[in-house]
Each structure stands twice: as structure tokens, then as C-alpha cells.
Write a protein that holds these residues in place. Structure first.
Motif, short mmCIF file in Angstrom:
data_model
loop_
_atom_site.label_atom_id
_atom_site.label_comp_id
_atom_site.label_asym_id
_atom_site.label_seq_id
_atom_site.Cartn_x
_atom_site.Cartn_y
_atom_site.Cartn_z
N ASN A 107 10.63 3.46 9.02
CA ASN A 107 11.64 3.92 8.00
C ASN A 107 11.46 5.22 7.35
O ASN A 107 10.28 5.29 7.27
CB ASN A 107 12.07 2.67 6.77
CG ASN A 107 12.27 1.42 7.59
OD1 ASN A 107 13.23 1.20 8.10
ND2 ASN A 107 11.56 0.48 7.07
N LYS A 108 12.51 5.89 7.18
CA LYS A 108 12.18 7.14 6.25
C LYS A 108 13.01 7.27 4.72
O LYS A 108 14.11 6.74 4.85
CB LYS A 108 12.98 8.20 7.12
CG LYS A 108 12.13 8.36 8.38
CD LYS A 108 12.73 9.60 9.20
CE LYS A 108 12.11 9.69 10.57
NZ LYS A 108 13.04 10.42 11.37
N LEU A 109 12.38 7.94 3.94
CA LEU A 109 13.15 8.19 2.66
C LEU A 109 13.00 9.59 2.57
O LEU A 109 12.10 10.28 2.65
CB LEU A 109 12.19 7.54 1.56
CG LEU A 109 11.93 5.94 1.33
CD1 LEU A 109 10.75 5.52 0.25
CD2 LEU A 109 13.27 5.32 1.22
N GLU B 266 10.57 14.45 2.90
CA GLU B 266 10.74 13.13 3.76
C GLU B 266 9.37 12.48 3.86
O GLU B 266 8.33 13.09 4.14
CB GLU B 266 11.15 13.46 5.09
CG GLU B 266 11.78 12.24 5.74
CD GLU B 266 12.56 12.58 7.05
OE1 GLU B 266 13.75 13.10 6.68
OE2 GLU B 266 12.20 12.60 7.97
N VAL B 267 9.38 11.14 3.80
CA VAL B 267 8.27 10.25 3.96
C VAL B 267 8.61 9.12 5.01
O VAL B 267 9.71 8.59 4.67
CB VAL B 267 7.55 9.73 2.63
CG1 VAL B 267 6.97 10.88 1.60
CG2 VAL B 267 8.44 9.04 1.73
N GLY B 268 7.62 8.91 5.63
CA GLY B 268 8.13 7.59 6.74
C GLY B 268 7.04 6.56 6.41
O GLY B 268 5.83 6.83 6.11
N GLU C 43 0.88 -1.06 0.01
CA GLU C 43 -0.02 0.05 -0.13
C GLU C 43 0.88 1.26 -0.05
O GLU C 43 0.63 2.15 -0.69
CB GLU C 43 -1.07 0.08 1.15
CG GLU C 43 -1.77 1.36 1.34
CD GLU C 43 -2.58 1.30 2.58
OE1 GLU C 43 -3.52 2.12 2.53
OE2 GLU C 43 -2.22 0.73 3.88
N PHE C 44 1.88 1.22 0.83
CA PHE C 44 2.93 2.35 0.77
C PHE C 44 3.76 2.69 -0.20
O PHE C 44 3.70 3.68 -0.97
CB PHE C 44 3.56 2.30 2.20
CG PHE C 44 4.53 3.45 2.42
CD1 PHE C 44 3.98 4.80 3.00
CD2 PHE C 44 6.12 3.47 1.97
CE1 PHE C 44 4.86 6.10 3.03
CE2 PHE C 44 6.52 4.60 2.23
CZ PHE C 44 6.14 5.75 2.57
N TYR C 45 4.48 1.53 -0.61
CA TYR C 45 5.47 1.69 -1.56
C TYR C 45 4.87 1.65 -3.21
O TYR C 45 5.33 2.17 -3.84
CB TYR C 45 6.66 0.48 -1.32
CG TYR C 45 7.59 0.74 -0.17
CD1 TYR C 45 8.64 1.62 -0.34
CD2 TYR C 45 7.29 0.14 0.95
CE1 TYR C 45 9.52 2.00 0.68
CE2 TYR C 45 8.07 0.69 2.00
CZ TYR C 45 9.05 1.40 2.01
OH TYR C 45 9.82 1.84 3.07
#
Length: 192
Positions: A177-179, A170-172, A85-87
Motif C-alpha cells: 500500500n502507498k500513502l 510517498e511512502v510504501g 513497526e511501520f505505522y
């Protein structure tokens, strides 16, 4: 006459033309459309083809024979559905492959988008939750618009000026984890 190496410009033109007609598509969606126009499955395949055409060969080995090819961060995940769902759904990555050693074993997978590859792992010991991955990029404002337009209920990233003469978003992920995506302010900056 444009060729496949002009894909980014073609996607920008397509997005602009559609916007004039009140049809909103993200930059990533337009890149995928352009890739399909060249008979390819998606933008990642076309990006690899462009990289190869631009002489995207690995760096030469040093005098001692050492040659480092690429770094692929491994991020720890705990729930496959939430990770997808996130990636995939939110960030727009594509699942390149998945691996399990057997039925009911932890997942190890690769996702990618526009040249960035990440490994996602349910395996204990592969990575520590709470890691940060720093990503130099171009097109951060477009990516920010794409993500905020999705109205993802768990994350609405901001876009800020960074002290390193760049913009940063920035997204968590759901696992801590953070990108950290960053684009230099100057077009000719060699960092990206």
C-alpha cells in the motif's frame, strides 16, 4: 497569552528553542509535549479539541438529507508486528483501537495522526493490497525530516515537487500500500 488553539505555533517554538540547544525532537514529538502541557494524553486528543473549538462541526446536510461525514481508508495488512513497526514506530501514528472477533482471529484496527485516520485490516476482502491513499497536509518538510531522521531500514522517502503545484512524499508500507502525502505550495491554497 497563548491558548491550546496555538498548539502548532507552540510546538514550532519549542522545537526551535530545543534545536538552538542542540536537542533534536521531531515536530510530532513537540506536538505531543504541548498536548501534555495542557493535561491531554497526546496530540490527537488536542487536535480534536482544537477542531471542536474552531467550529469543526460536520457539513450541513444537502436538501435531500444526505450528509457525508468522513472517509476512512481501509488498508490490507498481513503481519500485525510489521504493521505496527511501520505505522506506529516509523510514521508516528497512534493505535486508537483494535478489534478481533475472538482468539486467533484477524485484526481490524484504527490508527491516527494529526486528524488522519486509517483502518488496518487482516480480514480477507476488506481491501486489496497495493492501494494508494492521497493525503493533503501541511508541514510536509517537517514530516519528511522526522521520517528520514528515524533511519528506518526499509524506507527512506524522498520529497519532490509535484506537477499539481505542491510538494509530495510517498511512502510504501510492507504490504504494497502507498500513502501519498502532498502539501500545496501556496499557504492560502484551499486544498489543504
Amino acid at each position: 497569552m497563548r491558548s491550546f488553539t496555538d498548539a502548532k505555533a507552540m510546538a514550532r517554538s519549542l522545537r526551535s528553542a530545543l534545536g538552538d540547544k542542540k536537542l533534536e525532537l521531531s515536530h510530532g514529538e513537540c506536538l505531543d509535549i504541548v498536548a501534555r502541557q495542557f493535561g491531554l494524553d497526546n496530540w490527537n486528543v488536542l487536535a480534536a479539541k482544537i477542531d471542536a473549538a474552531d467550529g469543526g462541526k460536520p457539513a450541513e446536510a444537502t436538501s435531500d438529507g444526505i450528509r457525508l461525514i468522513e472517509a476512512i481508508p481501509i488498508l490490507r495488512i498481513f503481519d500485525v508486528a510489521k504493521a505496527k513497526e511501520f505505522y506506529v514506530d516509523f510514521l508516528g501514528f497512534t493505535i486508537d483501537w483494535e478489534h478481533r472477533f475472538g482468539d486467533n482471529f484477524p485484526l481490524y484496527a484504527q490508527v491516527s495522526r494529526a486528524g488522519l485516520k486509517l483502518h488496518l485490516s487482516e480480514h480477507h476482502g476488506d481491501a486489496i493490497p497495493g492501494s494508494t491513499v492521497f493525503v493533503w497536509m501541511r508541514g510536509i518538510a517537517e514530516y519528511h525530516r522526522e521520517l528520514t531522521a528515524k533511519n528506518y531500514r526499509y524506507y527512506r522517502p524522498g520529497l519532490e515537487d509535484a506537477p499539481w503545484d505542491a510538494r509530495v512524499m510517498e511512502v510504501g508500507d510492507p504490504f504494497g500500500n502507498k500513502l501519498r502525502f502532498s502539501e500545496p505550495n501556496k499557504a492560502d491554497d484551499p486544498r489543504a
